[in-house]
Design a protein around this motif. Structure first.
Motif, PDB file in Angstrom:
ATOM      1  N   ASP A  98      10.707 -42.952  53.855  1.00 35.43           N
ATOM      2  CA  ASP A  98      12.203 -43.363  54.352  1.00 35.43           C
ATOM      3  C   ASP A  98      12.015 -44.233  55.575  1.00 35.43           C
ATOM      4  N   LYS A  99      11.393 -43.760  56.433  1.00 31.16           N
ATOM      5  CA  LYS A  99      11.395 -44.729  57.815  1.00 31.16           C
ATOM      6  C   LYS A  99      10.424 -45.832  57.763  1.00 31.16           C
ATOM      7  N   ASP A 100       9.193 -45.733  56.929  1.00 35.85           N
ATOM      8  CA  ASP A 100       8.244 -46.809  57.176  1.00 35.85           C
ATOM      9  C   ASP A 100       7.629 -47.178  56.138  1.00 35.85           C
ATOM     10  N   GLY A 101       8.083 -46.954  54.988  1.00 38.15           N
ATOM     11  CA  GLY A 101       7.605 -47.220  53.581  1.00 38.15           C
ATOM     12  C   GLY A 101       6.362 -46.389  53.153  1.00 38.15           C
ATOM     13  N   ASP A 102       5.768 -46.851  51.949  1.00 41.22           N
ATOM     14  CA  ASP A 102       4.481 -46.216  51.501  1.00 41.22           C
ATOM     15  C   ASP A 102       3.308 -46.694  51.676  1.00 41.22           C
ATOM     16  N   GLY A 103       3.425 -47.559  52.901  1.00 42.01           N
ATOM     17  CA  GLY A 103       1.977 -48.331  52.962  1.00 42.01           C
ATOM     18  C   GLY A 103       0.743 -47.513  53.067  1.00 42.01           C
ATOM     19  N   VAL A 104       0.850 -46.343  53.922  1.00 42.28           N
ATOM     20  CA  VAL A 104      -0.325 -45.747  54.274  1.00 42.28           C
ATOM     21  C   VAL A 104      -0.524 -44.826  53.243  1.00 42.28           C
ATOM     22  N   LEU A 105       0.428 -44.397  52.649  1.00 45.71           N
ATOM     23  CA  LEU A 105       0.185 -43.427  51.304  1.00 45.71           C
ATOM     24  C   LEU A 105      -0.676 -44.198  50.282  1.00 45.71           C
ATOM     25  N   TYR A 106      -0.291 -45.333  50.144  1.00 43.97           N
ATOM     26  CA  TYR A 106      -1.005 -46.281  48.927  1.00 43.97           C
ATOM     27  C   TYR A 106      -2.481 -46.495  49.531  1.00 43.97           C
ATOM     28  N   ASP A 107      -2.736 -46.686  51.132  1.00 42.04           N
ATOM     29  CA  ASP A 107      -4.077 -46.679  51.426  1.00 42.04           C
ATOM     30  C   ASP A 107      -4.974 -45.548  51.406  1.00 42.04           C
ATOM     31  N   LEU A 108      -4.325 -44.255  51.765  1.00 42.68           N
ATOM     32  CA  LEU A 108      -4.904 -43.124  51.569  1.00 42.68           C
ATOM     33  C   LEU A 108      -5.477 -42.382  50.316  1.00 42.68           C
ATOM     34  N   THR A 109      -4.434 -42.595  49.338  1.00 47.26           N
ATOM     35  CA  THR A 109      -4.669 -42.358  48.061  1.00 47.26           C
ATOM     36  C   THR A 109      -5.602 -42.991  47.066  1.00 47.26           C
ATOM     37  N   ARG A 110      -6.176 -44.144  47.801  1.00 46.17           N
ATOM     38  CA  ARG A 110      -6.855 -45.200  47.029  1.00 46.17           C
ATOM     39  C   ARG A 110      -8.234 -45.151  47.753  1.00 46.17           C
ATOM     40  N   ILE A 111      -8.480 -44.850  48.767  1.00 48.47           N
ATOM     41  CA  ILE A 111      -9.724 -45.070  49.594  1.00 48.47           C
ATOM     42  C   ILE A 111     -10.828 -44.586  49.204  1.00 48.47           C
ATOM     43  N   ASN A 112     -10.927 -43.362  48.307  1.00 52.20           N
ATOM     44  CA  ASN A 112     -12.014 -42.740  47.452  1.00 52.20           C
ATOM     45  C   ASN A 112     -12.671 -43.657  46.667  1.00 52.20           C
ATOM     46  N   HIS A 113     -11.828 -44.613  45.934  1.00 53.94           N
ATOM     47  CA  HIS A 113     -12.440 -45.392  44.863  1.00 53.94           C
ATOM     48  C   HIS A 113     -12.741 -46.788  45.531  1.00 53.94           C
ATOM     49  N   SER A 114     -12.290 -47.337  46.404  1.00 56.32           N
ATOM     50  CA  SER A 114     -12.513 -48.482  46.866  1.00 56.32           C
ATOM     51  C   SER A 114     -12.933 -48.947  48.353  1.00 56.32           C
ATOM     52  N   VAL A 115     -12.825 -47.842  49.133  1.00 55.62           N
ATOM     53  CA  VAL A 115     -13.366 -48.042  50.414  1.00 55.62           C
ATOM     54  C   VAL A 115     -14.287 -47.144  50.862  1.00 55.62           C
ATOM     55  N   LEU A 116     -14.407 -45.853  50.899  1.00 58.18           N
ATOM     56  CA  LEU A 116     -15.419 -44.931  51.494  1.00 58.18           C
ATOM     57  C   LEU A 116     -16.435 -44.852  50.573  1.00 58.18           C
ATOM     58  N   LYS A 117     -17.746 -44.762  51.182  1.00 63.21           N
ATOM     59  CA  LYS A 117     -19.063 -44.576  50.404  1.00 63.21           C
ATOM     60  C   LYS A 117     -19.481 -43.329  50.492  1.00 63.21           C
ATOM     61  N   VAL A 118     -19.542 -42.384  51.530  1.00 63.23           N
ATOM     62  CA  VAL A 118     -20.001 -41.182  51.417  1.00 63.23           C
ATOM     63  C   VAL A 118     -19.073 -39.991  51.767  1.00 63.23           C
ATOM     64  N   ALA A 119     -18.044 -40.291  52.551  1.00 63.82           N
ATOM     65  CA  ALA A 119     -16.825 -39.319  53.022  1.00 63.82           C
ATOM     66  C   ALA A 119     -15.939 -39.229  51.785  1.00 63.82           C
ATOM     67  N   ARG A 120     -14.992 -38.529  51.876  1.00 60.38           N
ATOM     68  CA  ARG A 120     -14.039 -38.305  50.634  1.00 60.38           C
ATOM     69  C   ARG A 120     -12.786 -37.707  51.472  1.00 60.38           C
ATOM     70  N   VAL A 121     -11.607 -38.227  50.887  1.00 55.17           N
ATOM     71  CA  VAL A 121     -10.087 -37.558  51.348  1.00 55.17           C
ATOM     72  C   VAL A 121      -9.500 -36.933  50.039  1.00 55.17           C
TER      73      VAL A 121
END
Length: 416
Positions: free
Chosen positions: A159-182
């Motif tokens: 509500d306050k700041d949009g869903d930008g960080v949610l978009y990033d966090l929910t997709r980093i396993n597939h496109s960003v992280l190499k060894v860590a997972r979230v």
């Protein structure tokens, strides 16, 4: 030596009868070893997170339900026992980060807290959000690990700041992280929250979805009885009246266990201050009045700015002695206020939704009434003291800019 002003009060309090054994267990934030009437939900969350025991990545989970139905308690309970089981088996223990988005309510603050959890220092403000995100990713991915991120009241963040960080966090396993997972656990009290999410975020966040039902009065009695045994000295409660009344009052508010526990604790505090040996139903009634005032203040002060402007519009119309406050007249005043504070004017449909949310919270009453051949119209009025609304809202930075605004007659009565 003269007696200090508060000495007499402190001495009287200390010499009074003891009521509490441990008042902290009566707070909603306390997670007990047993959570009555949540076995099914514990098992569901446990099965999802159990993937971590075999070095897997649990699915993202979206949990929603009314306030006080055990969502946060169950998640914390499962994470605690998951960590214990990992240590027992000698497998890597996932790090869990709990963020309450009612306070950590911007994308920057979420990322800053995640960085701090990894030992990365980030200033409270000042850096570009992309830079904070980069620091978080580079540190997280420096070793093999699993991080479970709990975003409680995640709707407040969106509500306050949009869903930008949610978009990033929910997709980093597939496109960003190499060894860590979230793994993400989103918790929301707002059953309509999903309607405001980007479909891509919703598909990633809602891999697993749980709906928690509200507690009924008998279930609340069991919860209160367990906590009372831990929190009060023997014989300090008038039984069974106090527990039954707390449970009944909370059951009326959608089965809110937090409300029930607060009622029980504050009732005990009232008896303690009065210097009596036993908590009775009258102390519960006193607690109800105290908490009602506090609850309204908290709800109003933490509303998103657009909701505050809608509520302030209703207050202004009522204060202007408008004979008919409708969705249309509220929208006209709201539009003027947005222009004064230089904020986007939402569409009429969205403002109608915000009015419905304020109605659901009990801050206003909005009822559809027949206008005969003119059809149905929604009549709106405040459901809490106007002075309380004014005092809380006029402390807001944006609304301070509007205090000299007076609704014009044609803005007040026009309906759309």
């Amino acid at each position: 030596m003269s007696e200090k002003p508060l000495d007499a009060i402190f001495e009287k309090f200390l010499s009074g009868p003891r009521i509490f054994k441990d008042r902290e267990v009566l707070r909603p934030t306390y997670v007990p070893d047993n959570l009555p009437h949540r076995d099914k939900e514990i098992n569901r969350v446990g099965l999802i997170l159990a993937t971590a025991l075999k070095s897997g990545t649990p699915s993202n989970v979206f949990i929603y339900g009314k306030t006080g139905c055990g969502k946060t308690a169950v998640v914390r309970y499962v994470l605690k026992h998951l960590a214990e089981k990992c240590r027992e088996l000698g497998v890597s223990t996932p790090s869990s980060v709990y963020l309450n988005c009612s306070t950590v309510n911007t994308n920057y603050r979420v990322l800053a807290h995640l960085c701090e959890n990894l030992g990365v220092s980030v200033p409270f403000t000042g850096l570009p959000t992309d830079e904070v995100y980069t620091r978080f990713i580079s540190t997280l991915d420096s070793e093999v690990r699993l991080m479970i991120i709990v975003l409680d009241e995640v709707d407040k963040l969106v509500d306050k700041d949009g869903d930008g960080v949610l978009y990033d966090l929910t997709r980093i396993n597939h496109s960003v992280l190499k060894v860590a997972r979230v793994s993400i656990i989103g918790i929301s009290n707002n059953l309509k929250f999903k309607e405001n999410l980007d479909p891509r975020v919703l598909s990633s966040l809602g891999e697993e979805e749980l709906v928690f039902p509200p507690y009924v009065a008998l279930e609340l009695q069991d919860i209160l009885r367990e906590r009372a045994n831990m929190g009060f000295l023997d014989g300090a409660l008038e039984e069974p009246g106090v527990i039954n009344l707390c449970a009944a009052l909370a059951a009326r508010e959608h089965g809110d266990a937090r409300r029930a526990l607060d009622l029980l604790r504050v009732a005990g505090e009232q008896a303690e201050r009065l210097g009596v040996e036993k908590v009775n139903q009258e102390h519960v009634r006193l607690a109800q009045n105290i908490l009602e005032t506090d609850r309204v203040s908290e709800v109003i002060s933490t509303l998103p700015i657009q909701s505050k402007l809608v509520l302030y519009s209703i207050y202004l119309l009522e204060n202007n002695r408008s004979s008919k406050i409708t969705t249309g007249s509220v929208y006209n005043v709201y539009s003027d206020l947005c222009k004064i504070v230089n904020l986007e004017v939402l569409g009429q449909r969205r403002v109608s939704g915000l009015i419905a949310e304020l109605d659901m919270l009990g801050i206003i009453v909005a009822k559809l009434k027949s206008e005969g051949r003119y059809g149905m119209t929604k009549k709106i009025k405040l459901n809490v003291p106007a002075k309380q609304v004014k005092d809380i809202l006029e402390n807001d930075y944006h609304i301070k800019k509007t205090v000299k605004y007076v609704p014009l007659a044609h803005k007040v009565e026009l309906d759309i």
